[in-house]
Design an enzyme around this catalytic site. Sequence first.
Site, PDB file in Angstrom:
ATOM      1  CB  SER A   1     -52.113 -27.256 -26.035  1.00  0.00           C
ATOM      2  OG  SER A   1     -52.748 -27.359 -24.783  1.00  0.00           O
TER       3      SER A   1
ATOM      4  CB  CYS B   1     -54.948 -32.547 -20.664  1.00  0.00           C
ATOM      5  SG  CYS B   1     -53.336 -32.464 -21.501  1.00  0.00           S
TER       6      CYS B   1
ATOM      7  CE  LYS C   1     -62.520 -32.078 -24.902  1.00  0.00           C
ATOM      8  NZ  LYS C   1     -61.453 -33.084 -24.894  1.00  0.00           N
TER       9      LYS C   1
ATOM     10  N   GLY D   1     -62.054 -31.651 -32.902  1.00  0.00           N
ATOM     11  CA  GLY D   1     -60.702 -31.202 -32.619  1.00  0.00           C
ATOM     12  C   GLY D   1     -59.789 -31.372 -33.805  1.00  0.00           C
TER      13      GLY D   1
END
Length: 325
Positions: free
Chosen positions: A18, A99, A138, A223
Site C-alpha cells: 500500500s 494484511c 497471499k 517487499g
Amino acid sequence: MIVDKIKLNNNIFLAPMSGVSDLPFRKIVKKFNPGLVFSEMIACRALIHKNKKTLRMAKKNKDEILAIQIAGCESEVMSDAAKLCEDIGADIVDINMGCPVKKVVNGFAGSALMKKEKLAEDIIKRVSKSVKIPVTLKMRTGWDSKNRNAPKLAKIAEDNGIKMITVHGRTRCQMFKGKSDWKFIKEVKKEIKIPLIANGDIITVSDVRNILKQSNADGIMIGRASYGRPWIFGEVNSFLENKEFIKPNINIIRSIILEHFELSLSHYGILSGIRNFRKHLGWYSKSLKNSNLFRSKINSTSDKFEILELINNFFVIENQQTNNA
C-alpha cells in the site's frame, strides 16, 4: 515459472504494498526484470463503486503482466471486484488474507480471514469461479503462534481454484516484529502442488538462497527491501543465474530517480505526485552523506523545479558511498 497458463520470466516477484507498488514504482521496477509485479492492495467496495483514486491504483502499465490484489470480507463484493479487475486488464487477481494492519483486520479483511476458515473458503471459491484469469492468494502463517493454519488454508485454496499461494513467514500478531519463519513455509509447500512463493525478511541476495532452501518454495516475493532500491530484482536474478550484476552508480541512480519523479507527477498530478514521491526520495537518499538535510529541504517545498534542482545537486559523485547501491 508458470502460473496457470501465464508464463513468467522468472520467480522473483514485487510484493503488493500500500502506497508503494503503484504504477510509477512498478514501471521503474520492471526495468530490472521481476517475474511478476503486484498492485497496491485495493479495497473491493471502493473498486466496484469505481472510486477515481481506486481505479487509478488498478491502472496497468503497457506490456505489464499485472496482478491486482483485492481486499475485503464479503464473497459477493469480492467476486464482483475480481470481475472488474479482469475487465480493466488484470492478468491475475490476488486475494489478500495477509494484511496485518489494524484498520483492515478490524473490518474482518486481510489476515483476519485466517480466523474464519469457512468464510475464507467461500471467498476463495466465489472469486475463483467469477473470472477466467488466474486467482492467487497471499496470507501469513496464521493469526498467532497458537493458530498457524496456513497449511490447512493452502490446501483449501488449491481445492477451490487458487493457482498460486504466497506466504509471509510471520503471524498476524507478529506484525513485522521478530523473524520471518522460512522453515514453517515448507509445511505449506507439503500440502499443495501449485506454486508457492515465500515472503518476509528477504533483504540481501544471500537471503534468497537461504529462504528458497529452508522453505522449499518455488519463488520469492520482495517487499520492503525494494524501497529506494528497485534494482534489487536485477541483483537477485543475476545472483541466482551466477551472472555478474553491475550495481548502478550514482549517476544511474539519479537518472532512475528523475524518471520515477516524472512518472509520479504524470500519474498523480503535480502536488499529489510530489507529496507521494517524498517517501521515495527518503529511501533513495538513505545512508548518503547529508541525507537528513536533503530530506528536510524536500519536505519543505512543493515546487517541482526546486525539487529537480535538489535531486540533481544531491545525487552526485561525492555521495556515492551508499548502502543502497
